[in-house]
Write an enzyme that holds these catalytic residues in place. Structure first.
Site, PDB file in Angstrom:
ATOM      1  N   HIS A  24       0.804  -1.230   0.000  1.00  0.00           N
ATOM      2  CA  HIS A  24       0.000   0.000   0.000  1.00  0.00           C
ATOM      3  C   HIS A  24       0.834   1.276   0.000  1.00  0.00           C
ATOM      4  O   HIS A  24       0.353   2.347   0.389  1.00  0.00           O
ATOM      5  CB  HIS A  24      -0.950   0.031   1.192  1.00  0.00           C
ATOM      6  CG  HIS A  24      -2.031  -1.026   1.138  1.00  0.00           C
ATOM      7  ND1 HIS A  24      -2.016  -2.079   0.276  1.00  0.00           N
ATOM      8  CD2 HIS A  24      -3.164  -1.167   1.864  1.00  0.00           C
ATOM      9  CE1 HIS A  24      -3.076  -2.833   0.462  1.00  0.00           C
ATOM     10  NE2 HIS A  24      -3.806  -2.304   1.413  1.00  0.00           N
ATOM     11  N   HIS A  79     -15.130  -4.236   2.561  1.00  0.00           N
ATOM     12  CA  HIS A  79     -14.217  -3.086   2.646  1.00  0.00           C
ATOM     13  C   HIS A  79     -13.873  -2.663   1.225  1.00  0.00           C
ATOM     14  O   HIS A  79     -13.569  -3.490   0.381  1.00  0.00           O
ATOM     15  CB  HIS A  79     -12.969  -3.524   3.423  1.00  0.00           C
ATOM     16  CG  HIS A  79     -11.885  -2.523   3.541  1.00  0.00           C
ATOM     17  ND1 HIS A  79     -12.103  -1.163   3.605  1.00  0.00           N
ATOM     18  CD2 HIS A  79     -10.538  -2.685   3.646  1.00  0.00           C
ATOM     19  CE1 HIS A  79     -10.936  -0.539   3.732  1.00  0.00           C
ATOM     20  NE2 HIS A  79      -9.982  -1.434   3.751  1.00  0.00           N
ATOM     21  N   GLU A  81     -11.348  -0.656   0.120  1.00  0.00           N
ATOM     22  CA  GLU A  81      -9.970  -0.382  -0.322  1.00  0.00           C
ATOM     23  C   GLU A  81      -9.656  -1.274  -1.534  1.00  0.00           C
ATOM     24  O   GLU A  81     -10.050  -2.448  -1.571  1.00  0.00           O
ATOM     25  CB  GLU A  81      -8.970  -0.601   0.827  1.00  0.00           C
ATOM     26  CG  GLU A  81      -7.627   0.048   0.512  1.00  0.00           C
ATOM     27  CD  GLU A  81      -6.700   0.202   1.715  1.00  0.00           C
ATOM     28  OE1 GLU A  81      -7.008  -0.281   2.807  1.00  0.00           O
ATOM     29  OE2 GLU A  81      -5.638   0.844   1.530  1.00  0.00           O
ATOM     30  N   ASP A  83      -7.494  -3.117  -2.720  1.00  0.00           N
ATOM     31  CA  ASP A  83      -6.955  -4.487  -2.672  1.00  0.00           C
ATOM     32  C   ASP A  83      -8.067  -5.506  -2.423  1.00  0.00           C
ATOM     33  O   ASP A  83      -7.861  -6.710  -2.615  1.00  0.00           O
ATOM     34  CB  ASP A  83      -5.829  -4.640  -1.634  1.00  0.00           C
ATOM     35  CG  ASP A  83      -6.189  -4.138  -0.246  1.00  0.00           C
ATOM     36  OD1 ASP A  83      -7.006  -3.206  -0.131  1.00  0.00           O
ATOM     37  OD2 ASP A  83      -5.626  -4.671   0.737  1.00  0.00           O
ATOM     38  N   HIS A 146      -9.888  -0.822   9.439  1.00  0.00           N
ATOM     39  CA  HIS A 146      -9.140   0.399   9.637  1.00  0.00           C
ATOM     40  C   HIS A 146      -9.613   1.554   8.727  1.00  0.00           C
ATOM     41  O   HIS A 146      -8.957   2.601   8.706  1.00  0.00           O
ATOM     42  CB  HIS A 146      -7.652   0.116   9.389  1.00  0.00           C
ATOM     43  CG  HIS A 146      -7.325  -0.166   7.931  1.00  0.00           C
ATOM     44  ND1 HIS A 146      -6.364   0.556   7.264  1.00  0.00           N
ATOM     45  CD2 HIS A 146      -7.831  -1.029   7.028  1.00  0.00           C
ATOM     46  CE1 HIS A 146      -6.265   0.145   6.025  1.00  0.00           C
ATOM     47  NE2 HIS A 146      -7.128  -0.825   5.840  1.00  0.00           N
ATOM     48  N   ASP A 165      -9.616  -6.851   6.878  1.00  0.00           N
ATOM     49  CA  ASP A 165      -8.214  -6.565   7.222  1.00  0.00           C
ATOM     50  C   ASP A 165      -7.856  -7.015   8.640  1.00  0.00           C
ATOM     51  O   ASP A 165      -6.683  -7.243   8.949  1.00  0.00           O
ATOM     52  CB  ASP A 165      -7.929  -5.061   7.092  1.00  0.00           C
ATOM     53  CG  ASP A 165      -7.719  -4.638   5.651  1.00  0.00           C
ATOM     54  OD1 ASP A 165      -7.051  -5.374   4.898  1.00  0.00           O
ATOM     55  OD2 ASP A 165      -8.236  -3.576   5.260  1.00  0.00           O
ATOM     56  N   TYR A 193       1.969  -6.303  11.045  1.00  0.00           N
ATOM     57  CA  TYR A 193       0.801  -5.827  10.289  1.00  0.00           C
ATOM     58  C   TYR A 193      -0.042  -4.892  11.152  1.00  0.00           C
ATOM     59  O   TYR A 193      -0.410  -3.793  10.754  1.00  0.00           O
ATOM     60  CB  TYR A 193       0.013  -7.064   9.855  1.00  0.00           C
ATOM     61  CG  TYR A 193      -1.278  -6.835   9.113  1.00  0.00           C
ATOM     62  CD1 TYR A 193      -1.324  -6.935   7.725  1.00  0.00           C
ATOM     63  CD2 TYR A 193      -2.468  -6.580   9.786  1.00  0.00           C
ATOM     64  CE1 TYR A 193      -2.519  -6.768   7.039  1.00  0.00           C
ATOM     65  CE2 TYR A 193      -3.652  -6.403   9.111  1.00  0.00           C
ATOM     66  CZ  TYR A 193      -3.670  -6.503   7.740  1.00  0.00           C
ATOM     67  OH  TYR A 193      -4.860  -6.334   7.066  1.00  0.00           O
ATOM     68  N   HIS A 226      -6.092 -10.989   4.325  1.00  0.00           N
ATOM     69  CA  HIS A 226      -4.662 -11.078   4.008  1.00  0.00           C
ATOM     70  C   HIS A 226      -4.056 -12.220   4.813  1.00  0.00           C
ATOM     71  O   HIS A 226      -4.252 -12.314   6.024  1.00  0.00           O
ATOM     72  CB  HIS A 226      -3.911  -9.794   4.393  1.00  0.00           C
ATOM     73  CG  HIS A 226      -4.312  -8.594   3.593  1.00  0.00           C
ATOM     74  ND1 HIS A 226      -4.000  -8.434   2.258  1.00  0.00           N
ATOM     75  CD2 HIS A 226      -4.993  -7.481   3.951  1.00  0.00           C
ATOM     76  CE1 HIS A 226      -4.483  -7.265   1.837  1.00  0.00           C
ATOM     77  NE2 HIS A 226      -5.094  -6.675   2.846  1.00  0.00           N
TER      78      HIS A 226
HETATM   79 FE1  FEO Z   1      -7.716  -1.854   3.984  1.00  0.00          FE
HETATM   80 FE2  FEO Z   1      -6.410  -4.841   2.867  1.00  0.00          FE
HETATM   81  O1  FEO Z   1      -7.174  -3.129   2.721  1.00  0.00           O
END
Ligand code: FEO
Length: 402
Positions: A24, A79, A81, A83, A146, A165, A193, A226
């Site tokens: 990121h 989410h 984002e 990814d 987050h 996440d 992380y 992840h």
């Molecule tokens: Fe907040 Fe894995 O993206």
């Protein structure tokens, strides 16, 4: 790598990003990462989350190894984002799902990102649930864990928490479960992380953990978006998140510095001696050797943060400015710090470092140590004494909370 059935009729259909080391744009991910998506085969076939746009064809093949895309009824976007949502335009075109579930803020952010008002959004909030047939999905908003839109999905009958996440790690591996990898490595990556991605939202993490407990959710598997899936160490990672969020004091310190001609480095070593004399485990990290995210990873359970830089062009060294900016943004709490600096002629760096630490709400032990050119025996003794003073402050903090 192939889709894997993680529970009966629930498949991991994610993608392994083996060689990404820049996560990121702000954190290093030396072990790569994965983007996990999950496919539930039920009366309403449902896909939870997706992958970055550049991996959309890999996701396509993963899903097709289980079921044709046009058989998918629902998409849950926990989410926004990119990814986890980057493949959405592609998926929407291929799947044409009946419903897209997301949080209310996720709805707004999907619109902002993909400009597709016609998608069949169904915003949900904490307490809402849907039936997939044999299964019930409960939603739990996790705002600011987050991002504002973040949420968890809990599949009641399978006791499965799809946590987006939360509880993730940047690990690219052929293994998918916590009992298939080295646990110490897994916990270290979880900590790295958390402290680089979630730390500023620690109060929210505690609130979410409390909410999960209050709801009485039985969890026997946590499937993050992840890395590795938790099935044998669920209590361990839940407890670890409580500990990360609590940021309790520890007898540990990090000395972080940059240097030109090694005067600041010599000072760092002398300060470390003082800290160690007070029983504080100490690590010295040179910013030319360690990325800012690795220093934060090392700082995870360290109460002391001592920063050093020579004066350069009336300021501090560029890598130190980078580190301080990054650290301040992560809002660590309960830390004790100090500054040290060498200089040739103008000598502003000590004050600049001290003010930075204060602005990051670090309790600064003053005065720091400033050295003109190369430290002599007396100056090194002064540095060692600074280390002792910081060490005493750390030990006092630990004892106060014992
Ligand atoms: Fe907040 Fe894995 O993206």
């Amino acid at each position: 790598m192939a889709a894997i059935e993680i529970k009966k009729d629930i498949y991991w259909v994610g993608v392994v990003d083996w060689n990404i080391h820049d996560f990121h744009g702000y954190s290093k991910s030396p072990q790569g990462t994965t983007y996990n998506a999950y496919l539930v085969i039920d009366d309403k076939v449902t896909l939870f989350d997706s992958v970055p746009a550049k991996f959309q064809m890999e996701l396509y093949h993963q899903i097709r190894s289980v079921i044709e895309l046009d058989k998918i009824d629902y998409i849950v976007c926990n989410h926004i984002e990119p990814d986890h949502s980057g493949a959405m335009p592609f998926l929407m075109d291929k799947i044409r799902p009946e419903k897209v579930f997301c949080s209310k803020l996720g709805h707004r952010m999907l619109l902002d990102h993909y400009h597709q008002p016609e998608w069949p959004y169904h915003p949900v909030q904490t307490g809402d649930s849907i039936s997939l047939g044999k299964r019930t999905v409960q939603f739990l908003e996790t705002r600011m864990v987050h991002w504002p839109d973040s949420m968890f999905s809990y599949i009641l009958e399978d006791k499965l928490l799809i946590s987006n996440d939360g509880f993730g790690q940047n690990i690219a591996s052929s293994e998918r479960f916590d009992d298939e990898v080295d646990l110490a490595m897994l916990m270290a990556e979880s900590s790295h992380y958390y402290h680089n991605i979630i730390l500023p939202f620690s109060q929210r993490v505690t609130a979410v953990l409390d909410e999960v407990a209050k709801l009485g959710l039985e969890i026997d598997m946590i499937a993050p978006d992840h890395g590795i899936i938790w099935r044998s160490n669920v209590p361990l990672i839940l407890e670890a998140y409580r500990d990360y969020a609590a940021q309790k004091p520890n007898k540990k310190a990090i000395i972080v510095f940059d240097t030109m001609w090694h005067s600041t480095e010599k000072m760092a070593k002398a300060i470390a001696e003082g800290l160690m004399e007070e029983g504080v485990a100490t690590r010295i990290m040179h910013l030319k050797q360690y990325h800012h995210s690795d220093v934060i990873g090392a700082m995870a359970d360290a109460t002391g943060i001592i920063c050093g830089s020579p004066t350069h062009n009336n300021g501090i060294m560029p890598l130190m400015a980078d580190f301080l900016t990054y650290m301040k943004g992560l809002k660590p709490v309960g830390r004790v710090g100090a500054a040290f600096a060498s200089f040739g002629w103008s000598g502003e760096s000590l004050n600049i470092l001290t003010e930075w630490l204060k602005s990051a709400k670090i309790e600064v032990v003053e005065p720091g140590v400033k050295c003109k050119n190369v430290p002599d025996h007396d100056k090194l003794a002064e540095c060692k004494e600074l280390g002792r003073q910081v060490g005493k402050a750390i030990v006092a903090k630990v004892n106060a909370e014992a």
